[in-house]
Write a protein that holds these residues in place. Structure first.
Motif, short mmCIF file in Angstrom:
data_model
loop_
_atom_site.label_atom_id
_atom_site.label_comp_id
_atom_site.label_asym_id
_atom_site.label_seq_id
_atom_site.Cartn_x
_atom_site.Cartn_y
_atom_site.Cartn_z
N THR A 31 -5.44 3.62 5.29
CA THR A 31 -4.65 2.52 4.39
C THR A 31 -5.34 1.35 4.47
O THR A 31 -5.67 0.94 3.32
N PHE A 49 4.05 8.80 9.43
CA PHE A 49 3.80 9.08 7.89
C PHE A 49 4.66 10.38 7.56
O PHE A 49 5.43 10.85 8.49
N GLU A 50 5.08 10.55 6.46
CA GLU A 50 5.72 11.62 6.19
C GLU A 50 5.22 13.02 6.25
O GLU A 50 3.94 13.14 6.66
N LEU A 91 -3.11 11.66 7.58
CA LEU A 91 -3.00 10.25 7.19
C LEU A 91 -3.19 9.30 8.40
O LEU A 91 -2.93 9.81 9.43
N ALA A 136 0.81 -1.21 0.09
CA ALA A 136 0.00 0.07 0.03
C ALA A 136 0.85 1.40 -0.01
O ALA A 136 1.93 1.20 0.69
N ALA A 137 0.41 2.34 -0.65
CA ALA A 137 1.59 3.61 -0.89
C ALA A 137 0.66 4.48 -0.97
O ALA A 137 -0.60 4.59 -1.21
N GLY A 138 1.40 5.88 -0.67
CA GLY A 138 0.77 7.23 -0.90
C GLY A 138 1.20 7.70 -2.24
O GLY A 138 2.34 7.61 -2.52
N THR A 197 -3.35 4.07 -1.74
CA THR A 197 -4.53 4.11 -0.57
C THR A 197 -4.73 5.41 -0.38
O THR A 197 -5.90 5.88 0.26
N ASN A 198 -3.99 6.55 -0.66
CA ASN A 198 -4.30 7.98 -0.15
C ASN A 198 -3.09 8.88 -1.06
O ASN A 198 -2.22 8.47 -1.76
N ALA A 202 -0.53 11.63 -0.81
CA ALA A 202 0.77 11.70 0.22
C ALA A 202 0.32 12.85 1.12
O ALA A 202 -0.48 13.88 0.85
N VAL A 239 5.06 6.84 -2.20
CA VAL A 239 5.95 6.65 -0.99
C VAL A 239 5.31 5.53 -0.30
O VAL A 239 4.15 5.38 -0.11
N GLY A 240 6.18 4.71 0.48
CA GLY A 240 5.69 3.69 1.33
C GLY A 240 6.70 3.30 2.13
O GLY A 240 7.99 3.68 2.23
N MET A 241 6.32 2.17 3.25
CA MET A 241 7.49 1.58 4.01
C MET A 241 7.90 0.16 3.95
O MET A 241 8.21 -0.25 5.07
N1 HPA Z 1 3.16 7.01 3.24
C1 HPA Z 1 3.90 5.77 3.64
N2 HPA Z 1 3.48 4.67 3.56
C2 HPA Z 1 2.13 4.62 3.05
C3 HPA Z 1 1.29 5.46 2.72
C4 HPA Z 1 2.01 7.02 2.92
O1 HPA Z 1 1.34 8.06 2.36
N3 HPA Z 1 0.01 5.19 2.41
C5 HPA Z 1 0.09 3.83 2.72
N4 HPA Z 1 1.31 3.24 2.97
#
Ligand code: HPA
Length: 265
Positions: A242, A184-185, A237, A108-110, A226-227, A229, A201-203
């Motif tokens: 997420t 989150f960032e 966030l 999952a990432a922003g 999922t969103n 950033a 961006v993600g972790m």
């Molecule tokens: N940032 C980092 N990791 C994430 C994000 C995000 O916005 N959304 C889902 N994983």
């Protein structure tokens, strides 16, 4: 002692998979695409991590997708859990020992891009490691100097694009930037990430790709957005967001990867 390999071989019941999939937050739905699934909890597998992150089941699933033998890793451990970037190394070593050649990772990432809204899917073309660490720190052989010029395998990427096309599902492309998390960032970090060339961006994922290349595996990775950033919408966030949003893009990714895997070999 029964090793993780012994237990997984038994679960495979004669199948010899060449492809393995790692499922990210809220993306466990792909497990439903596995025929004749045999589930092995990580807790039964010595050395396999126990992820404490909600939304991560922590099991190996053996079976077939569209006739192709496959191993799914539902749940991963992240660098931010224990500060160990190599936490997935024992898992990936077991996979490699079992004959896995291709590793497909999901997360999952922003999104940093207006044209990749929440609910969309992005094929990762390259990454930026912004964590300040590397899972190969401490490795003593010269094999640690892994080339990452072609970290994301062209053949696997083409197979995923073809499957998306056949499913009629739009798939974006971009650069994934790994932040350590778990916070989150900030909006300022996202502005920096944009200047540096990130699209999402993600972790997660980046340490697994580095380890995968170290182990000689062909790697591919897809993000479910999922969103937007931090700072792009004004809202805060959350991990709840997420988890709630992941299944939306997740069902698209499930359709794409189900077809891509079915068409393999
Ligand atoms: N940032 C980092 N990791 C994430 C994000 C995000 O916005 N959304 C889902 N994983």
């Amino acid at each position: 002692m029964t090793t993780p390999s012994d237990i997984i071989i038994e679960a495979l019941n004669g199948l010899v998979p060449r492809v393995a999939l790692v499922l990210g937050s809220g993306l466990g739905g792909l497990v439903a695409a596995v025929d004749d699934a045999v589930h092995v909890p990580y807790a039964r597998l010595e050395g396999f991590p126990k992820s404490g992150v909600s939304g991560h089941a922590g099991e190996v699933v053996a079976g077939t997708i569209g006739g192709t033998p496959v191993l799914l890793l539902s749940g991963r451990v992240h660098y931010y859990e224990k500060g160990d970037a190599a936490a997935m190394r024992p898992v990936l070593e077991v996979l490699q020992g079992l004959g896995i050649e291709k590793l497909i990772l999901t997360n999952a990432a922003g999104s940093l891009r207006e044209d990749l809204p929440p609910g969309s899917v992005m094929l990762i073309e390259d990454h930026i490691n912004f964590s300040g660490t590397n899972p190969l720190i401490g490795e003593e052989t010269d094999a640690r100097f892994v080339g990452l010029t072609s970290a994301y395998d062209a053949g696997l990427r083409a197979a995923i694009e073809k499957a998306a096309d056949e499913e009629g599902i739009a798939i974006g492309h971009g650069v994934y930037m790994w932040f350590s998390g778990p916070s989150f960032e900030t909006p300022a970090e996202i502005r920096m990430a944009r200047v540096m060339g990130a699209d999402a961006v993600g972790m997660s994922t980046v340490p697994e790709v580095i380890l995968g290349r170290f182990l000689g595996l062909d790697c591919a990775a897809c993000s479910v957005i999922t969103n937007y950033a931090a700072g792009m919408t004004g809202g805060e966030l959350s991990h709840t967001e997420t988890k709630d949003m992941a299944p939306i893009g997740g069902s698209k990714l499930q359709a794409i990867l189900t077809r891509a895997i079915a068409e393999m070999e």
